[in-house]
Design a protein around this motif. Structure first.
Motif, mmCIF file in Angstrom:
data_model
loop_
_atom_site.group_PDB
_atom_site.id
_atom_site.type_symbol
_atom_site.label_atom_id
_atom_site.label_comp_id
_atom_site.label_asym_id
_atom_site.label_seq_id
_atom_site.Cartn_x
_atom_site.Cartn_y
_atom_site.Cartn_z
ATOM 1 N N ASP A 155 0.869 -1.181 0.000
ATOM 2 C CA ASP A 155 0.000 0.000 0.000
ATOM 3 C C ASP A 155 0.908 1.234 0.000
ATOM 4 O OD1 ASP A 155 -1.495 2.240 0.738
ATOM 5 O OD2 ASP A 155 -2.788 1.121 2.089
ATOM 6 N N PRO A 156 0.878 2.040 -1.068
ATOM 7 C CA PRO A 156 1.816 3.171 -1.159
ATOM 8 C C PRO A 156 1.743 4.122 0.026
ATOM 9 C CG PRO A 156 0.770 2.787 -3.285
ATOM 10 C CD PRO A 156 0.064 1.912 -2.298
ATOM 11 N N ARG A 157 0.542 4.445 0.473
ATOM 12 C CA ARG A 157 0.401 5.397 1.576
ATOM 13 C C ARG A 157 0.921 4.805 2.888
ATOM 14 N NH1 ARG A 157 1.298 10.164 0.939
ATOM 15 N NH2 ARG A 157 0.284 11.001 -0.911
ATOM 16 N N GLU A 161 3.996 6.334 5.212
ATOM 17 C CA GLU A 161 3.884 6.639 6.643
ATOM 18 C C GLU A 161 4.977 5.938 7.442
ATOM 19 O OE1 GLU A 161 -0.025 5.647 7.938
ATOM 20 O OE2 GLU A 161 -1.011 7.044 6.539
ATOM 21 N N HIS A 183 5.213 9.314 -9.295
ATOM 22 C CA HIS A 183 5.374 9.462 -7.844
ATOM 23 C C HIS A 183 4.069 9.841 -7.150
ATOM 24 C CE1 HIS A 183 9.738 9.167 -8.298
ATOM 25 N NE2 HIS A 183 9.615 9.990 -9.321
ATOM 26 N N ASP A 184 2.948 9.716 -7.844
ATOM 27 C CA ASP A 184 1.650 10.060 -7.268
ATOM 28 C C ASP A 184 1.107 8.835 -6.521
ATOM 29 O OD1 ASP A 184 -0.855 10.877 -6.594
ATOM 30 O OD2 ASP A 184 -1.430 11.568 -8.607
ATOM 31 N N LEU A 185 1.354 8.779 -5.234
ATOM 32 C CA LEU A 185 1.008 7.592 -4.450
ATOM 33 C C LEU A 185 -0.497 7.360 -4.389
ATOM 34 C CD1 LEU A 185 3.505 7.877 -1.446
ATOM 35 C CD2 LEU A 185 3.866 6.947 -3.738
ATOM 36 N N ASP A 186 -1.280 8.418 -4.486
ATOM 37 C CA ASP A 186 -2.729 8.278 -4.397
ATOM 38 C C ASP A 186 -3.351 7.810 -5.710
ATOM 39 O OD1 ASP A 186 -2.890 9.099 -1.695
ATOM 40 O OD2 ASP A 186 -2.693 11.180 -2.314
ATOM 41 N N ALA A 187 -2.559 7.813 -6.775
ATOM 42 C CA ALA A 187 -3.092 7.436 -8.093
ATOM 43 C C ALA A 187 -2.495 6.120 -8.581
ATOM 44 C CB ALA A 187 -2.828 8.551 -9.098
ATOM 45 N N ALA A 188 -1.973 5.315 -7.673
ATOM 46 C CA ALA A 188 -1.320 4.067 -8.077
ATOM 47 C C ALA A 188 -2.343 3.052 -8.566
ATOM 48 C CB ALA A 188 -0.529 3.494 -6.907
ATOM 49 N N ASP A 189 -2.057 2.466 -9.724
ATOM 50 C CA ASP A 189 -2.875 1.379 -10.251
ATOM 51 C C ASP A 189 -2.727 0.158 -9.336
ATOM 52 O OD1 ASP A 189 -4.213 0.384 -13.016
ATOM 53 O OD2 ASP A 189 -2.953 -1.216 -12.190
#
Length: 392
Positions: A155-157, A161, A183-189
């Protein structure tokens, strides 16, 4: 071509990339088109054309897998896998279940190979950590200064953390037409690999972490004594430790931090301390390697898996504890016991006289303020008995 002829007795596993059918070699296509039954995830099955009996994996897969294969016995079965089937994939699961002689593997470049190719990283100097179905805290021991990591199923987020000083890159749909590196962690496929460039922080994996790295109520094997005790226990890859009278669980936790394949059973009779062991194991990155056994020794030791090493940090004076630990210990195993009282020292002296080994007394003093100056504050001396079991 494969060195083995695919028959009804052999399961063929074909690695598949995000580019699907177009990215397969002629050999891989032949193995698929020769099959009667095609198994894989719904996404993988949609990437392959042709008329097959298509079987999508159920969830959960592992408990259902033996019956699923038995239902198609005698038919030519081909299993689709992501990338290299033997790299954190279904191929390794099938080999464990059926044996290597019943599984033929046609590999494809792994997600790790593709990720390193995109980043220009040397694969042999990049650590790969699978977090598929596992807690993110398993990452903690791998967060070493400036190390490069590839994370599978993360999980990127949650990773951000846990490692706020790291640079994280998302590599998604590798090898397919929708591949993207960003590098957009909230937009990861959902189909992604995370590349982590660690910052300067991180705890050493060498035994002897600072005492304040653990949550404790004072019942903890102090740092210097812990380092010596672990050196005498001599953890080796894949071995199991009993930490008897675990207290804060510092010995069990540090044993497991030496290698991901090491395991520990932490035996603790006090419920609050037992819960604390679990929290320490999670915080320091070995949540699945340390299992807490709540109960008083020696009765709590009944039925436990035989250990490769035993540490007795508490309860050494309880009748039957040393006897039970010694009887359970595998040949070649090491037992280390610590004592801080005259009574527990006497127990160790008696066992030393009977079984041999080595007795060592450790005295540790730490510098502390004395008025406007600095002086030495001694800790209670600790007697350490270490012995190796040569045979049954």
């Amino acid at each position: 071509m494969s060195a083995r002829t695919t028959t009804g007795d052999v399961i063929t596993v074909v690695g598949l990339g995000a580019d699907g059918w177009d990215g397969l070699t002629g050999h891989a296509r032949h193995e698929i088109t020769s099959a009667e039954v095609l198994m894989g995830s719904a996404r993988q099955l949609d990437l392959v054309p042709g008329g097959f009996t298509r079987v999508a994996w159920p969830s959960p897969l592992l408990p259902a897998l033996p019956d699923l294969l038995a239902a198609h016995a005698g038919r030519r079965v081909c299993v689709l896998a992501s990338g290299d089937p033997l790299f954190h994939g279904i191929g390794a699961t099938l080999v464990r279940l059926l044996g290597a002689d019943r599984v033929a593997v046609v590999p494809h470049p792994s997600s790790a190979s593709l990720a390193c190719a995109r980043l220009g990283w040397a694969l042999d100097r990049t650590e790969v950590v699978s977090l598929v179905g596992r807690p993110t805290s398993l990452l903690v021991p791998h967060l070493q200064p400036r190390r490069r990591l590839l994370l599978l199923g993360a999980d990127p987020r949650a990773v951000a953390e846990l490692a706020p000083d790291a640079r994280i890159t998302v590599l998604e749909q590798l090898g397919g037409p929708d591949e993207r590196v960003h590098h957009d962690l909230d937009a990861a496929d959902p189909l992604h690999v995370l590349a982590v460039e660690c910052g300067p922080g991180g705890l050493s994996r060498a035994p002897g972490l600072p005492d304040d790295a653990f949550e404790h109520d004072g019942q903890i094997t102090k740092r210097e004594v812990r380092a010596v005790s672990l050196a005498l226990l001599g953890p080796r890859v894949g071995e199991l430790l009993w930490d008897v009278g675990a207290g804060a669980g510092s010995i069990a936790v540090e044993w497991c931090r030496t290698h991901p394949a090491c395991r520990a059973l932490a035996v603790e009779k006090h419920p609050e301390r037992a819960a604390r062991v679990t929290r320490n194991a999670t915080a320091l990155g070995v949540p699945t390697a340390v299992r807490v056994v709540e109960g008083a020794s020696p009765d709590a030791l009944d039925g436990l898996e035989r250990p490769d090493a035993v540490f007795v940090g508490g309860g050494v004076t309880a009748p039957g504890v040393v006897e039970r630990c010694w009887a359970a210990l595998k040949p070649g195993g090491r037992l280390v016991a610590n004592a801080v009282t005259i009574e527990s020292e006497a127990v160790l002296a008696r066992w030393h006289a009977e079984l041999g080994g080595a007795l060592t007394r450790l005295s540790v003093s730490r510098a502390a303020p004395v008025g406007g100056f600095t002086g030495w504050r001694p800790h209670m001396p600790v007697t350490v008995w270490a012995v190796t079991k040569e045979n049954e």
